[in-house]
Design an enzyme around this catalytic site. Structure first.
Site, mmCIF file in Angstrom:
data_model
loop_
_atom_site.group_PDB
_atom_site.id
_atom_site.type_symbol
_atom_site.label_atom_id
_atom_site.label_comp_id
_atom_site.label_asym_id
_atom_site.label_seq_id
_atom_site.Cartn_x
_atom_site.Cartn_y
_atom_site.Cartn_z
ATOM 1 N N ASP A 109 -6.423 83.849 56.780
ATOM 2 C CA ASP A 109 -7.834 83.692 56.430
ATOM 3 C C ASP A 109 -8.035 83.648 54.921
ATOM 4 O OD1 ASP A 109 -8.645 83.668 59.100
ATOM 5 O OD2 ASP A 109 -8.615 85.841 59.189
ATOM 6 N N ASP B 178 -7.439 79.146 66.146
ATOM 7 C CA ASP B 178 -7.958 80.503 66.016
ATOM 8 C C ASP B 178 -8.962 80.822 67.127
ATOM 9 O OD1 ASP B 178 -7.524 82.755 64.580
ATOM 10 O OD2 ASP B 178 -8.999 82.351 63.023
#
Length: 538
Positions: free
Chosen positions: A439, A359
């Site tokens: 997420d 990420d």
């Protein structure tokens, strides 16, 4: 519509697409056009701009009025494109294409233009370019739809004065609270579901920790488990897929939409079926291939397919379809956390740390690698790809936070909640705050493991509760940094440390780290009693 290996493959393929960049804010503005420089006739049109370039005034009162000069018969890529009468002190409108936005702006600035607006016949996105180039710009640059330019001249004539401004966006918005509630409730509910007994199969959550008794059970367990090796392979595939999306977004986005529509229908069915099966009425069955199937479950399956089909048809109707999309997204996340089992804390650590690196790399490191110095993650999340205005073809980039303004296709792998920006939303469409499914799911897999470990050790949900609270704290930290920096944030940067550290500290303080780390490699001698002895199963 039982959940099988095909569904798991589709779900894994969907999750790897985008782990999610939490986004909020806006890069939209308004072009206020006046007939003959008077305020008697005024029309407003949507524009988009890059907030890192020359800032825009916050209100029309503070904006400067310029004479609009229509040069949409040229792209302004060379000094020879400047007309003999010049463009000094004018707001110049040129066509998109043939060269970069920076190049157009440099020529306009060298010829003393006061502002540059680029007309696009395709979707409009904020312009992008190398930081060393746009830092030298002293004039505002914006993008407008070519249709709006034609409409402007039709309504106001050829003599037009115009001003550019961008109303401020409040740093706090109700959409952030809604996203927070959705994320935390989904993680908590999906993790809790992962640990409760399934009355339809007769298996409890504790069976996930017991050695398989047959070859079939073993195969089924492995198909729903992420081992350390599969975790590494999974992250590699994630990296390859997001790069492919960056270069081939226009085509791959339809593949993702197809996968999501199928996965969402199956997920919605499994979530609702778990509730329907608890209803002791209307259990009529009919025979089918040596089996008896409940009619109510067949009707439920048809309903779920219909809901997914409605989303596919109306997926670009931003004013209302986001509600349906979020419901399907929540069902997808819940079913994913219920289905995919992390066998031990070791796999959780490897998965979360590798995806955190993934990420951060694709958000913060790729701007140093890409030709236009833009983040691959944010571009893909925003619905664009490579091209970035450097050529005549391809979409432009959107660095921050709003959804694409035109009807270009968007990746359906985020929770979307509209922001309250009425002055701009009326013209430009609805801006959204976004949170990627990853997420929710990635930390949720750890919380789900904590829940199952609680069930196994009869720990009164201590791991589950503390890890859920840690997830909520991580989300709050993400929002705080988002508001302070006004930049898109990789939420895993805050969620991973909070959840991993909390889980590890809890296990260490309870002197259960060895068992917590090894997970299904250990068997409780008396899982429902008070004994805390454990022996290695294999």
């Amino acid at each position: 519509m039982a959940l099988g290996s095909g569904w798991r493959s589709a779900a894994l393929a969907l999750l790897l697409l985008l782990l999610g960049v939490l986004q909020a804010g806006a890069q939209e503005g308004i072009l206020a056009a006046f007939s003959n420089g008077t305020a008697s006739t005024i029309k407003e049109f949507c524009i988009v701009y890059n907030s890192q370039w020359m800032p825009f005034p916050k209100s029309l009162r503070n904006a400067t009025l310029y004479q609009l000069q229509d040069l949409t018969n040229t792209t302004l890529c060379n000094s020879t494109d400047v007309p003999p009468e010049g463009i000094k002190d004018n707001l110049v409108v040129v066509m998109r294409g043939n060269c970069t936005f920076i190049r157009k702006a440099q020529i306009a600035q060298m010829n003393l233009a006061k502002a540059l607006v680029v007309a696009s016949v395709d979707s409009i996105f904020p312009p992008s370019g190398n930081q060393s180039d746009y830092e030298e710009l002293k004039i505002p640059v914006a993008i407008i739809s070519h249709i709006d330019v034609l409409s402007m001249e039709k309504m106001l004539g050829k003599q037009i004065s115009a001003a550019l401004y961008s109303p401020p966006v409040p740093p706090l918005d109700y959409s952030i609270l809604i996203i927070f509630i959705i994320a935390v409730v989904t993680v908590a509910l999906g993790s809790y579901w992962s640990g409760i007994e399934d009355p339809s199969s007769g298996n409890s959550a504790t069976s996930d920790y017991r050695a398989p008794t047959s070859g079939g059970d073993k195969s089924e367990a492995l198909s729903a488990t992420l081992t350390p090796v599969t975790v590494v392979v999974f992250v590699i595939v994630c990296s390859v897929m997001i790069v492919l999306l960056y270069f081939f977004y226009k085509w791959l986005v339809f593949v993702i939409i197809s996968i999501f529509s199928l996965a969402a229908a199956i997920s919605l069915y499994n979530c609702l079926a778990a509730l329907v099966k608890r209803i002791p009425y209307c259990k009529c069955k009919f025979p089918f291939h040596n089996r008896r199937i409940e009619i109510r479950l067949v009707l439920l399956g048809v309903l779920c397919v219909a809901v997914s089909a409605v989303w596919v048809v109306f997926r670009n109707e931003d004013r209302w379809v986001w509600i349906l999309h979020d419901c399907l997204g929540i069902a997808f996340c819940l079913n994913f956390m219920k289905t995919l089992k992390m066998p031990h804390f070791k796999s959780c650590v490897i998965l979360l740390i590798l995806l955190l690196i993934y990420d951060v790399f694709f958000v913060f490191i790729t701007p140093f690698i890409t030709r236009n110095h833009e983040s691959i993650m944010v571009e893909v999340a925003a619905g664009s790809g490579s091209g970035s205005g450097e050529k005549n073809t391809g979409n432009n980039l959107m660095e921050l936070a709003v959804q694409p303004l035109a009807h270009n296709e968007k990746l359906p792998v985020v929770i979307r909640v509209p922001r309250l920006v009425p002055s701009v939303a009326t013209l430009c469409g609805i801006p959204f705050s976004l949170l990627g499914f990853g997420d929710i799911i990635v930390p949720g897999l750890l919380v789900a493991y904590c829940r199952r470990f609680d069930v196994r050790t009869n720990a009164s949900s201590i791991y589950f509760i503390l890890c859920t609270i840690a997830y909520a704290v991580g989300m709050v930290l993400t929002f705080v940094v988002l508001i302070l920096t006004k930049m898109a944030q990789p939420a895993l940067l805050y969620l991973v440390p909070c959840t991993l550290i909390t889980s590890a500290v809890t296990a260490w303080s309870r002197k259960e780290m060895k068992m917590f780390w090894a997970g299904s490699g250990y068997e409780m001698i008396n899982p429902v009693g008070t004994s805390e002895e454990a022996v290695e199963a294999h």
